[in-house]
Scaffold this motif. Structure first.
Motif, short mmCIF file in Angstrom:
data_model
loop_
_atom_site.label_atom_id
_atom_site.label_comp_id
_atom_site.label_asym_id
_atom_site.label_seq_id
_atom_site.Cartn_x
_atom_site.Cartn_y
_atom_site.Cartn_z
N GLN A 201 -7.27 0.21 -3.71
CA GLN A 201 -8.58 -0.34 -3.35
C GLN A 201 -8.49 -1.86 -3.17
OE1 GLN A 201 -11.69 0.34 -6.19
NE2 GLN A 201 -13.30 -0.01 -4.73
N GLU A 202 -7.80 -2.51 -4.11
CA GLU A 202 -7.63 -3.97 -4.02
C GLU A 202 -6.88 -4.35 -2.74
OE1 GLU A 202 -7.29 -4.74 -8.86
OE2 GLU A 202 -5.52 -4.89 -7.57
N LEU A 203 -5.80 -3.61 -2.46
CA LEU A 203 -4.98 -3.92 -1.27
C LEU A 203 -5.75 -3.64 0.01
CD1 LEU A 203 -1.59 -2.49 -2.57
CD2 LEU A 203 -2.11 -4.90 -2.15
N THR A 204 -6.56 -2.58 0.02
CA THR A 204 -7.34 -2.26 1.22
C THR A 204 -8.35 -3.36 1.51
OG1 THR A 204 -7.12 0.11 0.78
CG2 THR A 204 -8.90 -0.57 2.27
N GLU A 205 -9.01 -3.85 0.46
CA GLU A 205 -9.96 -4.95 0.66
C GLU A 205 -9.26 -6.20 1.16
OE1 GLU A 205 -11.92 -5.45 -3.08
OE2 GLU A 205 -13.09 -3.59 -2.90
N ARG A 206 -8.06 -6.46 0.63
CA ARG A 206 -7.29 -7.63 1.08
C ARG A 206 -6.87 -7.46 2.54
NH1 ARG A 206 -6.78 -12.84 1.12
NH2 ARG A 206 -4.64 -13.57 1.34
N GLN A 207 -6.44 -6.24 2.92
CA GLN A 207 -6.04 -5.98 4.30
C GLN A 207 -7.20 -6.21 5.26
OE1 GLN A 207 -5.58 -1.89 5.46
NE2 GLN A 207 -3.72 -2.31 6.65
N MET B 40 0.84 -1.21 0.00
CA MET B 40 0.00 0.00 0.00
C MET B 40 0.87 1.26 0.00
SD MET B 40 -3.00 -1.23 2.65
CE MET B 40 -3.91 0.31 2.64
N SER B 41 1.97 1.21 0.74
CA SER B 41 2.88 2.36 0.77
C SER B 41 3.53 2.58 -0.59
CB SER B 41 3.97 2.14 1.83
OG SER B 41 3.39 1.97 3.12
N ALA B 42 3.84 1.45 -1.28
CA ALA B 42 4.51 1.55 -2.58
C ALA B 42 3.54 1.91 -3.70
CB ALA B 42 5.21 0.23 -2.90
N ALA B 43 2.24 1.70 -3.47
CA ALA B 43 1.25 1.92 -4.53
C ALA B 43 1.08 3.39 -4.88
CB ALA B 43 -0.11 1.33 -4.12
N GLY B 44 1.43 4.27 -3.96
CA GLY B 44 1.33 5.70 -4.24
C GLY B 44 -0.11 6.12 -4.50
N SER B 45 -0.35 6.71 -5.68
CA SER B 45 -1.69 7.22 -6.02
C SER B 45 -2.44 6.29 -6.98
CB SER B 45 -1.57 8.61 -6.65
OG SER B 45 -0.77 8.53 -7.82
N ASP B 46 -1.96 5.04 -7.06
CA ASP B 46 -2.67 4.06 -7.91
C ASP B 46 -3.96 3.65 -7.20
OD1 ASP B 46 -1.63 1.11 -9.78
OD2 ASP B 46 -3.60 1.93 -9.37
#
Length: 595
Positions: free
Chosen positions: A561-567, A550-556
């Motif tokens: 959104q995908e990573l937040t749902e996974r978290q 998520m930190s590396a995703a920047g403004s993608d």
């Protein structure tokens, strides 16, 4: 606003499908698109999804909006496994994060062999794999073409709940009227190249549509009345004098040039059947297995001349097998199936006849029968096709030029042209439009023979059936008197009775003085206790990896959104594991204390 389609026009050969059509989709909109087969519903969805370019007009999306599209016939990699196909449009890191959710959803949709090659799947299995992929994809807009096709009743109920909770925008084509009723909040009707919007679910749409038609008919009657008066005035004036009121004549000509309200044609089904004798079809102690799987176990049934039977059950339970046994397309492993001499079975199967796409529509029907006798009189093959909405110009076209729904309607006509006296219908509602379905239901009410139908369409079963056969595990068939709603209520009552019986038994057990049992781990609990700390550590590491990503995703936005749902999902699993660890640790301490 998530999606805008403005001034869309599309021509298919000599046929105009869409003419200056406009549609807006806002967040929270759930639009059901309806219309008779061949009007361009699937083509419109492909344009909205960006998979087909219109002749005129444009579709505009917000730059951050993600669209997920389920087509009527999804393109797939024949050599891919089920899981590879689901993640075909996903990055490898997302697949690693979402594999658990994918397997859960596939299992819910009746797909449990995740390594099976796509090329070996049935048409229904392929559609369910495609549906899982579409629903897993993080999307703001879902565009679904016939999502309930090839789903059993439990799957349809699950999909209803899933889409009811979806907070983005939804556009779908479906002919499942209960599904439309419960999921959609807007109905868009496609007719005569134009669309009309109704801020309503399906039942409210029917009410508004009726009111609109009544108003249009009243306006047409008023117009005709004025025309008669004006015509008489003009004729009198022509005899009395040469100079007439030019404005009044102009108004008359303008009124005369107006056309009445456009109405959709509907299929006209004349009752076709041959005489059915006393002996029909009788199954005696029939059993059937495929490998180790038993799909029918010592089943007996004599078809009555006026039977109206709906067959339900999970996908793969053996519903189509039962129809194939009645039709004589399969033979039982044990038991017998006997047919009366006068029996003529009309079998409307899921797959349909193998149609030669180069054959003319007229030739296909004429080969079955050049003329048929009905209660309304004799009709030629061409006249019957016109009654089934295949006008003269379409009869000369090759079958390959027809839409999927039109081919399905042509296949239905071919079955009825054989004048059956027992109708077997396997998922008849797939790909037939709402109007044709309503007329088919009316036709079945007056059909003088037996009707046996496999269907997941609850509305259709409520209209057609007066008894329900439920094909269950191990080939056991249970029978219920009444339509689908009656069957559902009886099943719920059974579940309530079982729940009450379970509570009563538990109360009795609690009232009896119980002997002090020695505490101990079950084998499963012991294994879980031995590995749970490793599981917790693994989940914590996965959460850390997601947070780094998520930190590396920047403004993608999409990846975030995908990573937040996974978290969120991993955190819920970790909390569940921690609760379980507390329970097992406490139990281990109490076991140690008693020793």
């Amino acid at each position: 606003m998530l999606l805008t389609a403005e001034h869309i026009s599309l021509n298919f050969g000599l046929k105009q499908l869409l003419d200056d059509v406009t549609l807006y989709l806002n967040e929270g909109d759930k639009i059901g698109i309806i219309g008779i087969n061949g009007t361009g519903k699937s083509s419109f969805l492909r344009i909205l999804a960006g998979e087909q370019v219109p002749d005129e007009g444009k579709v505009t999306l917000d730059p951050n909006v993600q669209v997920s599209f389920l087509s009527q016939n999804p393109n797939m990699d024949e050599n891919a496994t089920v899981l590879e196909q689901v993640f075909a449009d996903f990055s490898s890191d997302v697949r690693a994060l979402m594999e658990y959710e994918a397997k859960t959803m596939l299992t819910r949709l009746g797909i449990t062999d995740f390594d099976q090659k796509v090329g070996t799947l049935s048409g229904g299995q392929r559609k369910r794999v495609a549906l899982a992929s579409v629903l897993l994809h993080p999307a703001d807009v879902l565009i679904l073409d016939e999502p309930t096709n090839h789903l059993d009743s439990d799957m349809v109920l699950w999909l209803e709940g899933h889409l009811q909770k979806f907070t983005g925008g939804l556009i779908m084509v479906t002919h499942d009227r209960y599904f439309l009723e419960r999921v959609s909040n807007r109905i868009t009707e496609l007719s005569h190249c134009h669309i009309r919007h109704y801020e309503a679910n399906y039942s409210k749409y029917l009410e508004l549509k009726t009111q609109q038609e009544e108003m249009e008919q009243a306006a047409q009657r008023k117009r005709q009345s004025i025309l008669r008066v004006e015509y008489q005035w003009i004729m009198r004036g022509a005899q009395a004098r040469r100079t007439k009121n030019k404005d009044r004549i102009a108004r008359y000509e303008e009124l005369k040039a107006q056309t009445g309200p456009e109405t959709d044609q509907s299929v006209q089904m004349a009752t076709l059947s041959s005489r059915l004798g006393r002996k029909t079809v009788e199954l005696k102690d029939v059993s059937k297995s495929f490998g180790d799987k038993k799909v029918l176990d010592h089943f007996s049934y004599g078809v009555a001349r006026d039977d109206r039977v709906g067959i339900v059950g999970r996908n793969g339970a053996g519903k189509s097998t039962l129809l194939n046994l009645i039709a004589g397309k399969l033979f039982p492993d044990s038991g017998t199936v006997d047919w009366g001499e006068t029996v003529r079975i009309g079998y409307f199967s899921q797959e349909g006849r193998e149609l030669d796409l180069n054959q003319r529509v007229y030739d296909f029907i004429h080969e079955i029968a050049g003329e048929v006798k009905t209660r309304e009189g004799n009709f030629s093959a061409s006249q019957m096709m016109e009654r089934f909405l295949f006008p003269t110009q379409l009869q000369g076209q090759p079958i390959g030029k027809l839409s999927g729904g039109e081919r399905r309607r042509l296949y239905l006509l071919s079955v009825l042209m054989e004048a059956p006296n027992i109708l077997l219908l396997d998922e008849p509602t797939n790909d037939l439009d709402v109007t044709t379905l309503a007329i088919l239901e009316e036709y079945l009410e007056t059909f003088p023979g037996a009707v046996i139908a496999v269907s997941h369409d609850r509305y259709f079963l409520d209209k057609m059936a007066d008894q329900i056969f439920e094909v269950g595990e191990g080939g056991i068939v249970r029978r219920f008197v009444g339509n689908y709603s009656d069957y559902l209520e009886k099943r719920r009552q059974e579940e309530r009775n079982l729940e009450k019986a379970g509570k009563k038994e538990k109360t009795v057990r609690q009232e009896k003085p119980a002997r002090q049992k020695k505490l101990k781990f079950t084998f499963k609990e012991q294994h879980e206790f031995d590995t749970i700390e490793e599981d917790i550590a693994a989940l914590e590491e996965q959460i850390a990896q997601v947070e780094e990503a998520m930190s590396a995703a920047g403004s993608d936005y999409v990846k975030l959104q995908e990573l937040t749902e996974r978290q969120t999902a991993l955190t819920a699993q970790l909390e569940e594991k921690m609760d379980r660890w507390v329970y097992l640790t406490d139990l281990a301490e109490r076991i140690a204390a008693q020793e």
